[in-house]
Design an enzyme around this catalytic site. Structure first.
Site, mmCIF file in Angstrom:
data_model
loop_
_atom_site.group_PDB
_atom_site.id
_atom_site.type_symbol
_atom_site.label_atom_id
_atom_site.label_comp_id
_atom_site.label_asym_id
_atom_site.label_seq_id
_atom_site.Cartn_x
_atom_site.Cartn_y
_atom_site.Cartn_z
ATOM 1 N N CYS A 88 59.042 -9.790 2.051
ATOM 2 C CA CYS A 88 59.790 -10.200 3.246
ATOM 3 C C CYS A 88 61.057 -9.373 3.460
ATOM 4 O O CYS A 88 61.315 -8.894 4.550
ATOM 5 C CB CYS A 88 60.101 -11.692 3.208
ATOM 6 N N HIS A 141 63.986 -16.128 1.443
ATOM 7 C CA HIS A 141 63.009 -15.637 2.419
ATOM 8 C C HIS A 141 63.734 -15.293 3.720
ATOM 9 O O HIS A 141 64.703 -15.959 4.096
ATOM 10 C CB HIS A 141 61.939 -16.700 2.683
ATOM 11 N N HIS A 157 57.355 -11.870 9.315
ATOM 12 C CA HIS A 157 57.791 -11.952 7.925
ATOM 13 C C HIS A 157 56.594 -11.695 7.021
ATOM 14 O O HIS A 157 55.456 -11.631 7.486
ATOM 15 C CB HIS A 157 58.412 -13.321 7.634
#
Length: 185
Positions: A88, A141, A157
């Protein structure tokens, strides 16, 4: 007597020796076939300009988002930053780097850059940060906003299960894990 004892020892040793046939379990995962690349090919991505460039004003956010979308479908690889595998923060790092904007390589460090903004004020090119999994106390993330439509924020992502994908913030998992939005541009 010695012959009887020898035969008894041999019978006991052979009978205690088992031969078992192990059954191989069937693999439930699919296997990808990877072919060798030509010497001319490389793992780097070259930016492809949108074909409708003349018909719209192209912003830096558009360039960054278009660059990130070129990785859609790439498998997840921890620490990856190429078409052969991407994580990510690697996706965000490379996408901004394509426009000469240097960000930290780790999502929690990226979350210290730019300006924190309210979710209702986000636009294309802003970053969304999440606290997922076992480490709910720290950001782990990041996603890049690619579009806002039908009252849903769409972001690109890299996930461990599906690789680089576009998701919606209205999905319950992402909405629950959402922590903050930041503007870099």
């Amino acid at each position: 007597m010695k012959n009887t004892l020898l035969i008894l020892v041999l019978v006991i040793s052979f009978s205690s020796c088992k031969s078992s046939k192990r059954v191989k379990s069937k693999r439930t995962t699919t296997t990808k076939i990877i072919t060798k690349k030509n010497k001319k090919e490389s793992n780097t991505i070259t930016y492809k300009e949108p074909s409708n460039r003349a018909s719209r004003n192209v912003t830096k956010a558009d360039y960054i988002v278009d660059y990130a979308k070129q990785f859609e479908g790439v498998r997840y690889k921890w620490g990856g930053t190429t078409k052969s595998g991407m994580d990510c923060s690697g996706l965000i790092y490379e996408s901004f780097n394509s426009s000469n904007i240097t960000l930290p390589r780790i999502s929690r460090d990226m979350a210290k850059k730019g300006v924190k903004i309210a979710l209702k004020k986000v636009t294309k090119g802003d970053l969304l940060f999440f606290k997922t999994g076992n480490r709910r106390n720290s950001i782990n993330h990041v996603g890049l906003i690619v579009d806002i439509r039908d009252n849903d924020i769409k972001f690109i992502h890299a996930t461990t299960s599906k690789g680089v994908i576009i998701s919606g913030l209205n999905e319950s998992y992402w909405l629950k894990a959402f922590h903050e939005a930041r503007r870099i541009l």
